[in-house]
Motif scaffolding. Structure first.
Motif, short mmCIF file in Angstrom:
data_model
loop_
_atom_site.label_atom_id
_atom_site.label_comp_id
_atom_site.label_asym_id
_atom_site.label_seq_id
_atom_site.Cartn_x
_atom_site.Cartn_y
_atom_site.Cartn_z
N ILE A 20 0.82 -1.21 0.00
CA ILE A 20 0.00 0.00 0.00
C ILE A 20 0.85 1.27 0.00
O ILE A 20 1.78 1.42 0.80
N MET A 21 0.53 2.15 -0.93
CA MET A 21 1.18 3.45 -1.12
C MET A 21 2.63 3.34 -1.58
O MET A 21 3.40 4.30 -1.45
N ASP A 22 3.02 2.20 -2.13
CA ASP A 22 4.40 2.01 -2.59
C ASP A 22 4.36 1.41 -3.99
O ASP A 22 4.22 0.20 -4.17
N ILE A 52 -2.43 -0.46 -8.12
CA ILE A 52 -1.27 0.41 -7.98
C ILE A 52 -1.78 1.83 -7.76
O ILE A 52 -2.45 2.39 -8.63
N PRO A 53 -1.49 2.50 -6.62
CA PRO A 53 -0.73 1.99 -5.48
C PRO A 53 -1.60 1.52 -4.32
O PRO A 53 -1.07 0.99 -3.36
N ALA A 54 -2.96 1.69 -4.42
CA ALA A 54 -3.84 1.23 -3.33
C ALA A 54 -5.26 1.74 -3.56
O ALA A 54 -5.47 2.78 -4.19
N TYR A 55 -6.21 0.97 -3.03
CA TYR A 55 -7.55 1.50 -2.80
C TYR A 55 -7.56 1.94 -1.34
O TYR A 55 -7.49 1.08 -0.43
N PRO A 56 -7.62 3.24 -1.04
CA PRO A 56 -7.37 3.74 0.32
C PRO A 56 -8.56 3.57 1.26
O PRO A 56 -9.02 4.54 1.90
N ARG A 57 -9.04 2.35 1.37
CA ARG A 57 -10.20 2.06 2.21
C ARG A 57 -9.94 2.49 3.66
O ARG A 57 -8.86 2.28 4.21
N GLY A 58 -10.94 3.13 4.25
CA GLY A 58 -10.83 3.54 5.65
C GLY A 58 -10.25 4.92 5.86
O GLY A 58 -10.30 5.46 6.96
N ALA A 198 -13.86 -2.97 -5.50
CA ALA A 198 -13.47 -2.94 -4.09
C ALA A 198 -14.63 -3.40 -3.22
O ALA A 198 -14.58 -3.27 -2.00
N ASP A 199 -15.67 -3.94 -3.83
CA ASP A 199 -16.89 -4.35 -3.13
C ASP A 199 -16.81 -5.84 -2.78
O ASP A 199 -16.80 -6.69 -3.66
N SER A 200 -16.77 -6.14 -1.49
CA SER A 200 -16.65 -7.53 -1.04
C SER A 200 -17.95 -8.06 -0.44
O SER A 200 -17.97 -9.14 0.15
N ARG A 201 -19.04 -7.34 -0.61
CA ARG A 201 -20.32 -7.76 -0.03
C ARG A 201 -20.89 -8.95 -0.80
O ARG A 201 -20.65 -9.12 -1.99
N GLU A 202 -21.68 -9.72 -0.11
CA GLU A 202 -22.37 -10.84 -0.75
C GLU A 202 -23.29 -10.33 -1.86
O GLU A 202 -23.45 -10.98 -2.90
N GLU A 203 -23.91 -9.17 -1.65
CA GLU A 203 -24.83 -8.62 -2.64
C GLU A 203 -24.13 -8.36 -3.98
O GLU A 203 -24.78 -8.40 -5.04
N TRP A 204 -22.85 -8.09 -3.94
CA TRP A 204 -22.09 -7.82 -5.17
C TRP A 204 -22.11 -9.03 -6.11
O TRP A 204 -22.11 -8.87 -7.34
N GLN A 205 -22.14 -10.21 -5.53
CA GLN A 205 -22.15 -11.42 -6.35
C GLN A 205 -23.38 -11.47 -7.25
O GLN A 205 -23.31 -11.95 -8.39
N SER A 206 -24.50 -10.97 -6.75
CA SER A 206 -25.72 -10.95 -7.56
C SER A 206 -25.54 -10.08 -8.79
O SER A 206 -26.02 -10.41 -9.89
#
Length: 318
Positions: A20-22, A52-58, A198-206
């Motif tokens: 991350i960030m590198d 590259i270089p990150a999804y800055p989650r949080g 960047a979506d890891s929810r179960e709903e994303w699978q639908s």
């Protein structure tokens, strides 16, 4: 013109985190993973959104309505410095990686503009086995607080590239919820649809399964696996992560057939490369009962106008 000179394609979806960030260390990791996938026989290798270089989650970069902080600007500058100029030295290195391993390489990056502009974009890059940067797609609509850090792309990068396996293209993360954007990609004849997210929810699978069925295409859904321990502790805004969970993004990458069925995945809670051998005849077979651009399109009732011109704020006249 349809290209049917290949009946099968082996694909790889890489679920992993960047350093991350590198940028430099992330590219080294990316090269190792891409080589591993190529050695396993993959012909198309896909990496996640913003690898590259990150999804800055949080991180909010300590930004509030009406004010920006010194610490936030320091972290954003670090993010900008480690982002990717397109084209540039980094894209040349990635193009060479694709050529040396004889693969189509799809990579999510944060693209930085230089010169008159300094904006960042969430972008997907497409590289060919000939060592060429064949195209890019800039995210049309950053979601929520992503708008603090990324600009909006325009219609000039609604990209689909020709391959021996049919057209390769797609959308990024929640762009896939935009019906008209999906219609534009389908109309380009995409047969292998990439969906870095960047979506890891179960709903994303639908959503991913729906796109496979709606577009009668193979869907390569690619996400990161990220823990809080992976973040550099010297971020100026690191204290923003104190209330975040240890598991920041659990993944959910998958490979889905035009019938909506899983071929591989979804995989959670670990880094992993997913592989699948795609039977390309399923694309045409599945269009027998539903063809989004053909007998189900009804152009006498519905039509979509897409502006693919690059938008510029200044136009010079002599």
């Amino acid at each position: 013109m349809e290209n049917y000179n290949q009946k099968k394609a082996k694909v790889a979806v890489v679920q992993a985190a960047p350093v991350i960030m590198d940028q430099a260390k992330t590219i080294t990791k990316l090269e190792s993973l891409a080589i591993k996938a190529a050695e396993a026989g993959a012909e198309i290798v896909v990496f996640p959104e913003a690898f590259i270089p990150a999804y800055p989650r949080g991180l909010s970069f300590k930004t509030k309505v009406g004010s920006r902080s010194k610490e936030g600007k320091e972290d954003w500058f670090r993010y900008w410095e480690n982002s990717v100029q397109v084209p540039g030295k980094t894209t040349a290195r990635l193009a060479n990686l694709a050529k040396e391993n004889n693969i189509y390489l799809v990579v999510g990056v944060i693209e930085k503009e230089v010169g008159a502009k300094r904006t960042l974009y969430c972008t997907v890059l497409y590289f060919t086995p000939e060592g060429k940067l064949a195209g890019k797609h800039q995210k049309l609509k950053p979601t929520g607080s992503e708008r603090y850090i990324w600009g909006e792309g325009d219609g000039s990068t609604l990209t689909a590239i020709e391959t021996p396996y049919g057209k390769l293209g797609g959308l990024i993360c929640w762009e896939n919820y935009m019906p008209l954007a999906r219609a534009a990609i389908y109309a380009k004849g995409v047969k292998i649809y990439v969906a870095p997210t960047a979506d890891s929810r179960e709903e994303w699978q639908s959503t991913m399964r729906h796109i496979a069925l709606e577009g009668r295409c193979f869907v390569l859904a690619c996400n990161q696996f990220v823990t809080k321990a992976m973040y550099p502790s010297d971020l100026a805004c690191y204290d923003e992560l104190e209330t975040e969970p240890d598991l920041m993004c659990r993944g959910g990458s998958a490979i889905i057939a035009p019938t909506g069925e899983y071929i591989a995945g979804p995989v959670y809670d670990q880094e992993e490369i997913l592989y699948a051998d795609l039977d390309l005849s399923l694309i045409t077979k599945s269009s027998f009962d539903f063809d989004v651009n053909g007998h189900y399109s009804r152009p006498d009732v519905f039509q979509l106008i897409v502006n693919e011109k690059e938008q510029k704020n200044v136009k010079w006249q002599k």
